[in-house]
Enzyme design. Sequence first.
Site, PDB file in Angstrom:
ATOM      1  CE  LYS A   1      12.872  43.771 -11.555  1.00  0.00           C
ATOM      2  NZ  LYS A   1      13.964  44.575 -11.921  1.00  0.00           N
TER       3      LYS A   1
ATOM      4  N   GLY B   1      20.201  35.591   7.341  1.00  0.00           N
ATOM      5  CA  GLY B   1      21.100  36.632   7.843  1.00  0.00           C
ATOM      6  C   GLY B   1      20.304  37.848   8.250  1.00  0.00           C
TER       7      GLY B   1
ATOM      8  CB  CYS C   1      15.502  46.221  -6.596  1.00  0.00           C
ATOM      9  SG  CYS C   1      16.359  47.125  -7.873  1.00  0.00           S
TER      10      CYS C   1
ATOM     11  CE  LYS D   1      12.540  50.587  -6.627  1.00  0.00           C
ATOM     12  NZ  LYS D   1      12.004  50.368  -7.930  1.00  0.00           N
TER      13      LYS D   1
HETATM   14  C1  UDX Z   1      17.499  42.370  -7.191  1.00  0.00           C
HETATM   15  C2  UDX Z   1      17.101  41.194  -8.093  1.00  0.00           C
HETATM   16  O1  UDX Z   1      17.904  40.044  -7.771  1.00  0.00           O
HETATM   17  C3  UDX Z   1      17.279  41.575  -9.541  1.00  0.00           C
HETATM   18  O2  UDX Z   1      16.867  40.500 -10.376  1.00  0.00           O
HETATM   19  C4  UDX Z   1      16.468  42.820  -9.821  1.00  0.00           C
HETATM   20  O3  UDX Z   1      16.660  43.244 -11.154  1.00  0.00           O
HETATM   21  C5  UDX Z   1      16.840  43.953  -8.864  1.00  0.00           C
HETATM   22  O4  UDX Z   1      16.729  43.509  -7.524  1.00  0.00           O
HETATM   23  P1  UDX Z   1      19.824  43.393  -6.358  1.00  0.00           P
HETATM   24  O5  UDX Z   1      19.037  44.442  -5.651  1.00  0.00           O
HETATM   25  O6  UDX Z   1      21.037  43.790  -7.136  1.00  0.00           O
HETATM   26  O7  UDX Z   1      18.889  42.605  -7.389  1.00  0.00           O
HETATM   27  O8  UDX Z   1      20.300  42.371  -5.247  1.00  0.00           O
HETATM   28  P2  UDX Z   1      20.124  40.833  -4.893  1.00  0.00           P
HETATM   29  O9  UDX Z   1      21.319  40.074  -5.289  1.00  0.00           O
HETATM   30  O10 UDX Z   1      18.823  40.318  -5.346  1.00  0.00           O
HETATM   31  O11 UDX Z   1      20.132  40.927  -3.282  1.00  0.00           O
HETATM   32  C6  UDX Z   1      19.127  41.673  -2.607  1.00  0.00           C
HETATM   33  C7  UDX Z   1      19.312  41.606  -1.120  1.00  0.00           C
HETATM   34  O12 UDX Z   1      18.983  40.317  -0.626  1.00  0.00           O
HETATM   35  C8  UDX Z   1      20.723  41.898  -0.607  1.00  0.00           C
HETATM   36  O13 UDX Z   1      20.639  42.757   0.517  1.00  0.00           O
HETATM   37  C9  UDX Z   1      21.249  40.539  -0.212  1.00  0.00           C
HETATM   38  O14 UDX Z   1      22.208  40.610   0.799  1.00  0.00           O
HETATM   39  C10 UDX Z   1      19.977  39.855   0.268  1.00  0.00           C
HETATM   40  N1  UDX Z   1      20.027  38.376   0.184  1.00  0.00           N
HETATM   41  C11 UDX Z   1      20.166  37.762  -1.017  1.00  0.00           C
HETATM   42  C12 UDX Z   1      19.894  37.627   1.349  1.00  0.00           C
HETATM   43  O15 UDX Z   1      19.753  38.163   2.453  1.00  0.00           O
HETATM   44  N2  UDX Z   1      19.919  36.261   1.246  1.00  0.00           N
HETATM   45  C13 UDX Z   1      20.063  35.609   0.062  1.00  0.00           C
HETATM   46  O16 UDX Z   1      20.074  34.371   0.058  1.00  0.00           O
HETATM   47  C14 UDX Z   1      20.196  36.385  -1.099  1.00  0.00           C
END
Ligand code: UDX
Length: 443
Positions: free
Chosen positions: A212, A261, A268, A271
């Site tokens: 994880k 961006g 998640c 941290k």
């Molecule tokens: C993440 C993991 O993807 C997931 O597998 C885990 O269980 C929990 O953490 P989540 O926090 O829901 O999930 O969001 P995620 O879709 O991963 O996006 C995280 C951040 O990255 C967002 O702020 C998003 O805007 C940013 N991001 C994502 C980017 O800046 N660029 C990208 O290409 C993709």
Amino acid sequence: MKRRIAVFGTGYLGATHAACMAELGHEVLGVDVDESKLAKLSAGEVPFYEPGLDDVLKRNIDAGRLRFTSSYEEAASFADVHFIGVGTPQKKGEFGADLTYVDSVIEALGPLLTEPSVIFGKSTVPVGTAARLSQRLREIAPVGESVELAWNPEFLREGFAVQDTLHPDRLVLGLEKPGGRAEEVAREVYADLLEEQIPLIITDLATAELVKTSANAFLATKISFINAISEVCEAAGADVSVLADAIGHDVRIGRHFLNAGIGFGGGCLPKDIRAFMARAGELGADQALTFLREVDSINMRRRTHMVELAREAVGGSLLGARVAVLGAAFKPNSDDVRDSPALNVAGQIQLQGAEVTVFDPKAMFNSRRIFPTLSYASNVEDCCQGADVVLVLTEWKEFRAIDPGTLSPLVKEKIVLDGRNCLDPAVWRNAGWDYRGMGRRTE
Ligand code: UDX
């Protein structure tokens, strides 16, 4: 065989897991200490925004398969399968994970276990936690050796939580010893998923925990990689979006998670990479993860860079400028503002003396709660009224679909800063706007 399951924690992870386990036909009891959350959930109301979850919740409450309680006694006598889905936030003032909530579930539940039971941990924890909890359970549970602890990490993304829980890419199960009851119970609980040929990876506790944290560290690294390249693109007059498309065609690289961006946020990734570094340090392997410090600092730099772009756009000083911020959630299809880059940028701009107005389709309530001093508008048009610059900081579909022509008469200056590279530069420029993306050519 359908099982009786208790799920501890009813946040994004726990509430989704409880509802989805009921959707698979199991009898489920959701357990939390927060009575107001329980009251909402019992009434079929999801206390946060997650597409599709309310339908699953209502359907299973109505079918009598899903209930909620604050009573551990009730949970222990009802279920012999327990899932831990409580939060593991960052400790105050430290990088490590705060395990208070996980520990307190074990301390409260353990002494009530009088029948053979299996506990599956789903929360993201530092490697070594499961082994420690398992030993503790043996000490405090009346059934002693007949309680088994396994680690079954959760990979769900907010915004796709139901889909990711019912149709995950893979299931990971960390066991203390192979061939025990935990594996048998997991195969029953997830029978429908296994029938769909979803891969099940069985391993030891430490590997499951590390799967994880490594997955999240990899995703964070991928985002910071493209953001670092985006800085070079800006310096060289190149376009990071075209570059990402081009390198993404290589299947070894892949196009997902290569959107440059203002960087990653949420409950998640930030941290988890910090907790991972802290744990590696404790294990004497801190050198292995020093690159994550760079990943973190590239990410934080994106936010300051956006503030700088806004300052330049309004002529060098934000003092008294009117700044419209579209987006507050850490990503679209979510109302979550935990460590949200969008809200953080809005706050920094306000600190430099600007008058900041924010609009987000779903995250207004949460934003107001943590940032009451910002101004909030109830739609895109009101937000942009009289603006010196418009910032798009969360790539909601409705922002991507904005017709710039409708905003032109409302704003003071037709300048848009695209913090998620989610707008079509040609459309905005053709409508007479000065468009600026991140790592994209200025024209
Ligand atoms: C993440 C993991 O993807 C997931 O597998 C885990 O269980 C929990 O953490 P989540 O926090 O829901 O999930 O969001 P995620 O879709 O991963 O996006 C995280 C951040 O990255 C967002 O702020 C998003 O805007 C940013 N991001 C994502 C980017 O800046 N660029 C990208 O290409 C993709």
